[in-house]
Design a protein around this motif. Structure first.
Motif, PDB file in Angstrom:
ATOM      1  N   ASN B  31       0.822  -1.209   0.000  1.00 51.49           N
ATOM      2  CA  ASN B  31       0.000   0.000   0.000  1.00 51.49           C
ATOM      3  C   ASN B  31       0.854   1.255   0.000  1.00 51.49           C
ATOM      4  OD1 ASN B  31      -2.552  -1.126  -0.093  1.00 51.49           O
ATOM      5  ND2 ASN B  31      -2.495  -1.603   2.089  1.00 51.49           N
ATOM      6  N   ASP B  32       2.145   1.092  -0.269  1.00 46.28           N
ATOM      7  CA  ASP B  32       3.034   2.251  -0.270  1.00 46.28           C
ATOM      8  C   ASP B  32       2.650   3.195  -1.397  1.00 46.28           C
ATOM      9  OD1 ASP B  32       4.390   0.820   1.660  1.00 46.28           O
ATOM     10  OD2 ASP B  32       5.700  -0.112   0.179  1.00 46.28           O
ATOM     11  N   LYS B  33       2.673   4.482  -1.113  1.00 42.02           N
ATOM     12  CA  LYS B  33       2.390   5.436  -2.187  1.00 42.02           C
ATOM     13  C   LYS B  33       3.088   6.760  -1.924  1.00 42.02           C
ATOM     14  CE  LYS B  33      -1.731   7.152  -2.631  1.00 42.02           C
ATOM     15  NZ  LYS B  33      -3.198   7.265  -2.798  1.00 42.02           N
ATOM     16  N   TRP B  34       2.996   7.636  -2.886  1.00 37.77           N
ATOM     17  CA  TRP B  34       3.611   8.949  -2.768  1.00 37.77           C
ATOM     18  C   TRP B  34       2.683   9.859  -1.975  1.00 37.77           C
ATOM     19  CZ3 TRP B  34       8.524   9.693  -4.608  1.00 37.77           C
ATOM     20  CH2 TRP B  34       9.017   8.698  -5.459  1.00 37.77           C
ATOM     21  N   SER B  35       3.267  10.867  -1.328  1.00 33.84           N
ATOM     22  CA  SER B  35       2.456  11.774  -0.522  1.00 33.84           C
ATOM     23  C   SER B  35       1.689  12.756  -1.398  1.00 33.84           C
ATOM     24  CB  SER B  35       3.340  12.537   0.471  1.00 33.84           C
ATOM     25  OG  SER B  35       4.296  13.299  -0.229  1.00 33.84           O
ATOM     26  N   SER B  36       2.114  12.868  -2.642  1.00 31.04           N
ATOM     27  CA  SER B  36       1.449  13.785  -3.562  1.00 31.04           C
ATOM     28  C   SER B  36       1.118  13.028  -4.839  1.00 31.04           C
ATOM     29  CB  SER B  36       2.406  14.949  -3.866  1.00 31.04           C
ATOM     30  OG  SER B  36       2.035  15.587  -5.051  1.00 31.04           O
ATOM     31  N   ASN B  37       0.190  13.535  -5.625  1.00 35.27           N
ATOM     32  CA  ASN B  37      -0.145  12.891  -6.892  1.00 35.27           C
ATOM     33  C   ASN B  37       0.757  13.361  -8.028  1.00 35.27           C
ATOM     34  OD1 ASN B  37      -2.069  11.541  -5.544  1.00 35.27           O
ATOM     35  ND2 ASN B  37      -3.818  12.502  -6.535  1.00 35.27           N
ATOM     36  N   ARG B  38       1.802  14.072  -7.664  1.00 34.68           N
ATOM     37  CA  ARG B  38       2.800  14.465  -8.655  1.00 34.68           C
ATOM     38  C   ARG B  38       4.178  14.126  -8.100  1.00 34.68           C
ATOM     39  NH1 ARG B  38       3.005  18.129 -12.944  1.00 34.68           N
ATOM     40  NH2 ARG B  38       0.862  18.738 -12.510  1.00 34.68           N
ATOM     41  N   VAL B  39       4.960  13.436  -8.897  1.00 35.66           N
ATOM     42  CA  VAL B  39       6.317  13.109  -8.457  1.00 35.66           C
ATOM     43  C   VAL B  39       7.305  13.595  -9.515  1.00 35.66           C
ATOM     44  CG1 VAL B  39       6.303  10.761  -9.436  1.00 35.66           C
ATOM     45  CG2 VAL B  39       7.811  11.295  -7.546  1.00 35.66           C
ATOM     46  N   SER B 172       3.750  -2.285 -24.688  1.00 37.68           N
ATOM     47  CA  SER B 172       3.075  -1.036 -24.341  1.00 37.68           C
ATOM     48  C   SER B 172       2.309  -1.229 -23.029  1.00 37.68           C
ATOM     49  CB  SER B 172       2.142  -0.607 -25.473  1.00 37.68           C
ATOM     50  OG  SER B 172       1.289  -1.667 -25.798  1.00 37.68           O
ATOM     51  N   ILE B 173       1.832  -0.121 -22.491  1.00 45.04           N
ATOM     52  CA  ILE B 173       1.118  -0.178 -21.213  1.00 45.04           C
ATOM     53  C   ILE B 173      -0.325  -0.617 -21.486  1.00 45.04           C
ATOM     54  CG2 ILE B 173       0.462   1.117 -19.143  1.00 45.04           C
ATOM     55  CD1 ILE B 173       2.622   3.219 -19.985  1.00 45.04           C
ATOM     56  N   SER B 174      -0.705  -1.755 -20.935  1.00 47.70           N
ATOM     57  CA  SER B 174      -2.054  -2.272 -21.171  1.00 47.70           C
ATOM     58  C   SER B 174      -2.934  -2.003 -19.950  1.00 47.70           C
ATOM     59  CB  SER B 174      -1.996  -3.777 -21.435  1.00 47.70           C
ATOM     60  OG  SER B 174      -1.622  -4.444 -20.239  1.00 47.70           O
ATOM     61  N   SER B 175      -4.212  -2.304 -20.106  1.00 45.84           N
ATOM     62  CA  SER B 175      -5.128  -2.100 -18.982  1.00 45.84           C
ATOM     63  C   SER B 175      -4.752  -2.983 -17.788  1.00 45.84           C
ATOM     64  CB  SER B 175      -6.571  -2.374 -19.416  1.00 45.84           C
ATOM     65  OG  SER B 175      -6.676  -3.698 -19.888  1.00 45.84           O
ATOM     66  N   HIS B 176      -4.157  -4.133 -18.089  1.00 47.04           N
ATOM     67  CA  HIS B 176      -3.695  -5.024 -17.013  1.00 47.04           C
ATOM     68  C   HIS B 176      -2.638  -4.310 -16.158  1.00 47.04           C
ATOM     69  CE1 HIS B 176      -2.688  -8.815 -15.064  1.00 47.04           C
ATOM     70  NE2 HIS B 176      -1.426  -8.541 -15.260  1.00 47.04           N
ATOM     71  N   ASP B 177      -1.891  -3.411 -16.800  1.00 52.27           N
ATOM     72  CA  ASP B 177      -0.841  -2.676 -16.089  1.00 52.27           C
ATOM     73  C   ASP B 177      -1.390  -1.423 -15.404  1.00 52.27           C
ATOM     74  OD1 ASP B 177       1.243  -4.417 -17.216  1.00 52.27           O
ATOM     75  OD2 ASP B 177       0.775  -3.402 -19.103  1.00 52.27           O
ATOM     76  N   TYR B 178      -2.201  -0.656 -16.146  1.00 49.10           N
ATOM     77  CA  TYR B 178      -2.578   0.647 -15.589  1.00 49.10           C
ATOM     78  C   TYR B 178      -3.810   0.626 -14.674  1.00 49.10           C
ATOM     79  CZ  TYR B 178      -5.784   1.242 -19.664  1.00 49.10           C
ATOM     80  OH  TYR B 178      -6.758   1.094 -20.612  1.00 49.10           O
ATOM     81  N   ASN B 179      -4.634  -0.393 -14.773  1.00 50.77           N
ATOM     82  CA  ASN B 179      -5.815  -0.402 -13.894  1.00 50.77           C
ATOM     83  C   ASN B 179      -5.469  -0.374 -12.402  1.00 50.77           C
ATOM     84  OD1 ASN B 179      -7.900  -0.148 -15.682  1.00 50.77           O
ATOM     85  ND2 ASN B 179      -8.177  -2.339 -15.990  1.00 50.77           N
ATOM     86  N   PRO B 180      -4.505  -1.181 -11.943  1.00 47.09           N
ATOM     87  CA  PRO B 180      -4.151  -1.090 -10.518  1.00 47.09           C
ATOM     88  C   PRO B 180      -3.614   0.289 -10.132  1.00 47.09           C
ATOM     89  CG  PRO B 180      -3.214  -3.060 -11.513  1.00 47.09           C
ATOM     90  CD  PRO B 180      -3.747  -2.231 -12.632  1.00 47.09           C
ATOM     91  N   ALA B 181      -2.876   0.914 -11.060  1.00 52.71           N
ATOM     92  CA  ALA B 181      -2.339   2.254 -10.770  1.00 52.71           C
ATOM     93  C   ALA B 181      -3.474   3.271 -10.660  1.00 52.71           C
ATOM     94  CB  ALA B 181      -1.355   2.661 -11.863  1.00 52.71           C
ATOM     95  N   ARG B 182      -4.492   3.092 -11.478  1.00 53.10           N
ATOM     96  CA  ARG B 182      -5.649   4.008 -11.403  1.00 53.10           C
ATOM     97  C   ARG B 182      -6.391   3.860 -10.079  1.00 53.10           C
ATOM     98  NH1 ARG B 182      -8.558   3.840 -17.377  1.00 53.10           N
ATOM     99  NH2 ARG B 182      -6.912   4.948 -18.503  1.00 53.10           N
ATOM    100  N   ILE B 183      -6.391   2.633  -9.571  1.00 51.79           N
ATOM    101  CA  ILE B 183      -7.025   2.423  -8.262  1.00 51.79           C
ATOM    102  C   ILE B 183      -6.222   3.132  -7.173  1.00 51.79           C
ATOM    103  CG2 ILE B 183      -7.634   0.678  -6.525  1.00 51.79           C
ATOM    104  CD1 ILE B 183      -9.458   0.416  -8.847  1.00 51.79           C
ATOM    105  N   MET B 184      -4.896   3.024  -7.291  1.00 52.76           N
ATOM    106  CA  MET B 184      -4.023   3.656  -6.296  1.00 52.76           C
ATOM    107  C   MET B 184      -4.155   5.180  -6.338  1.00 52.76           C
ATOM    108  SD  MET B 184      -2.031   1.612  -4.467  1.00 52.76           S
ATOM    109  CE  MET B 184      -0.406   2.289  -4.153  1.00 52.76           C
ATOM    110  N   TYR B 185      -4.250   5.713  -7.557  1.00 50.46           N
ATOM    111  CA  TYR B 185      -4.298   7.173  -7.740  1.00 50.46           C
ATOM    112  C   TYR B 185      -5.521   7.541  -8.590  1.00 50.46           C
ATOM    113  CZ  TYR B 185       0.455   6.877  -5.972  1.00 50.46           C
ATOM    114  OH  TYR B 185       1.547   6.619  -5.191  1.00 50.46           O
ATOM    115  N   PRO B 186      -6.707   7.520  -7.987  1.00 54.47           N
ATOM    116  CA  PRO B 186      -7.936   7.775  -8.771  1.00 54.47           C
ATOM    117  C   PRO B 186      -8.019   9.232  -9.247  1.00 54.47           C
ATOM    118  CG  PRO B 186      -8.437   7.519  -6.428  1.00 54.47           C
ATOM    119  CD  PRO B 186      -6.976   7.226  -6.587  1.00 54.47           C
TER     120      PRO B 186
END
Lengths: 207, 186
Positions: B31-39, B172-186
């Motif tokens: 569940n580690d994440k960045w403190s901001s939505n911009r890095v 390329s980046i597929s939905s299998h890759d980016y969907n979890p990231a979208r959950i992390m950073y909605p």
């Protein structure tokens, strides 16, 4: 309120609670805004190169069957990670060779397989590096490599899970395949006859 | 009768939600994440081609995950560059190291080191069969900045976050890759 409407409202409410609860744990942790830089948890992710059986044999310095006879406590070395100096934690696995397939090391020789990762006190280093198993005999594809540079000859398992096969119940069990041990070893011996101890660089690899 | 249908529909919705979250969680390392939505990141290669591919990879992720932005900054200490020695073992194309404050769950430091043992393709065109695609590997490494885990399911061997890459391969980046990231950073 009609019974059906009541069920709909209740279900929406339950779904909402369910979704909110997913983020609740994180928010609670975020509220603990106490910075303690001395106990950062390190994570390492590696992108492995894909090898076929012949390539991984050719690239390895040492291919051997053996067993782990000892595992060291976690040790560390402070390393420079650009802006911070942080502990690089690792363990040494002592691998006793019972049959050498490449490298010409004698039976009974013990080599060190150095694997990043471990925990020392409040310091933790989580990696996706493959560790040798400690239960079964295994065949390892090893490459000489030492992240700490302490003048010791140490090895890394090549290609992550591709470089380790457990030999059990007549089978060679790898990450992506499980085949008869006899057939597998015949194949490896064929590579030995073809390449000997020579290191052969796979396509795209320059050293 | 109508109540029964509604109840069944609601059950199906809840099961689907649970299945979605379970699938996504399987590909998130922690569940580690960045403190901001911009890095902010800093490419540190000497050659402009490598640095341009790093920018391209960041831009591609930005378009796939609108809730999180990679921005370049020359003062950032989150760097992407060649292995100075000891960071990337043989048989590994690149490694991402990140450091988390356990009290906050926030990532505080993140660096990518690329192997110096490989022949890299730094171009925009498809890679030749005797070089490793720098763009693909960089996109994979940026995936780890979202704390996405490597994927070990052979049914997803063509996905960007699969644990190994072949020479001459572009992904390329597929939905299998980016969907979890979208959950992390909605």
């Amino acid at each position: 309120m009609k019974k059906s409407n009541f069920i709909i409202v209740l279900s929406i409410l339950l779904a909402f609670i369910f979704l909110v609860s997913l983020g609740a744990n994180k928010n609670a942790r975020i509220a603990e805004n106490e910075i303690n830089k001395s106990n950062l948890i390190g994570h390492v992710h590696s992108s492995n190169i894909k090898f076929d059986d012949e390539e991984i044999f050719g690239y390895a310095d040492l291919v051997a069957i053996g067993k782990i006879v000892e595992v060291s406590e976690a040790k560390y070395e402070i390393q420079d990670f650009h802006s911070k100096q942080l502990p690089y934690i690792y363990k040494d696995y002592f691998f006793e060779i019972t049959k050498d397939l490449k490298g010409d090391l004698p039976q009974g020789e013990v080599v060190t397989v150095r694997v990043p990762g471990g925990e020392i006190g409040k310091h933790k280093f989580v990696t996706d590096s493959i560790s040798p198993g400690t239960t079964y005999r295994q065949l390892l594809y090893l490459k000489e490599w030492n992240p700490i540079d302490d003048n010791k000859v140490t090895y890394t398992i090549l290609g992550g899970p591709q470089g380790k096969y457990e030999l059990r119940e007549g089978k060679a069990v790898g990450f992506e395949k499980s085949i008869s041990e006899e057939i597998f070893l015949e194949k490896v011996k064929g590579f030995k006859e073809k390449y000997g101890n020579k290191v052969v660089l796979p396509p795209g690899v320059i050293k | 009768m109508k109540t029964k249908k509604i109840f069944t529909a609601i059950c199906i919705i809840l099961i689907l939600q649970f299945a979605l979250v379970s699938t996504v969680s399987a590909h998130i390392d922690t569940n580690d994440k960045w403190s901001s939505n911009r890095v902010y990141f800093k490419p540190v290669y000497a050659g402009s081609d490598a640095n341009n591919r790093i920018r391209e990879a960041a831009s591609d992720w930005n378009s796939k995950v609108p809730g999180f932005t990679f921005s370049e900054s020359s003062s950032s200490f989150h760097q992407l560059g060649p292995d100075p020695g000891g960071m990337v073992p043989y048989g590994v194309a690149a490694a991402t190291y990140y450091w988390v404050n356990p009290n906050t769950g926030y990532i505080e430091e993140c660096d990518v080191y690329y192997s110096t043992s490989l022949s890299w393709h730094y171009g925009t065109s498809s890679p030749p069969s005797d070089k490793f695609d720098f763009l693909t590997v960089t996109k994979h490494e940026f995936g780890h900045w979202y704390s996405l885990d490597d994927c070990y399911e052979s049914s997803h061997s063509s996905s960007l976050m699969y644990y190994h890459i072949d020479v001459g391969q572009r992904k390329s980046i597929s939905s299998h890759d980016y969907n979890p990231a979208r959950i992390m950073y909605p």
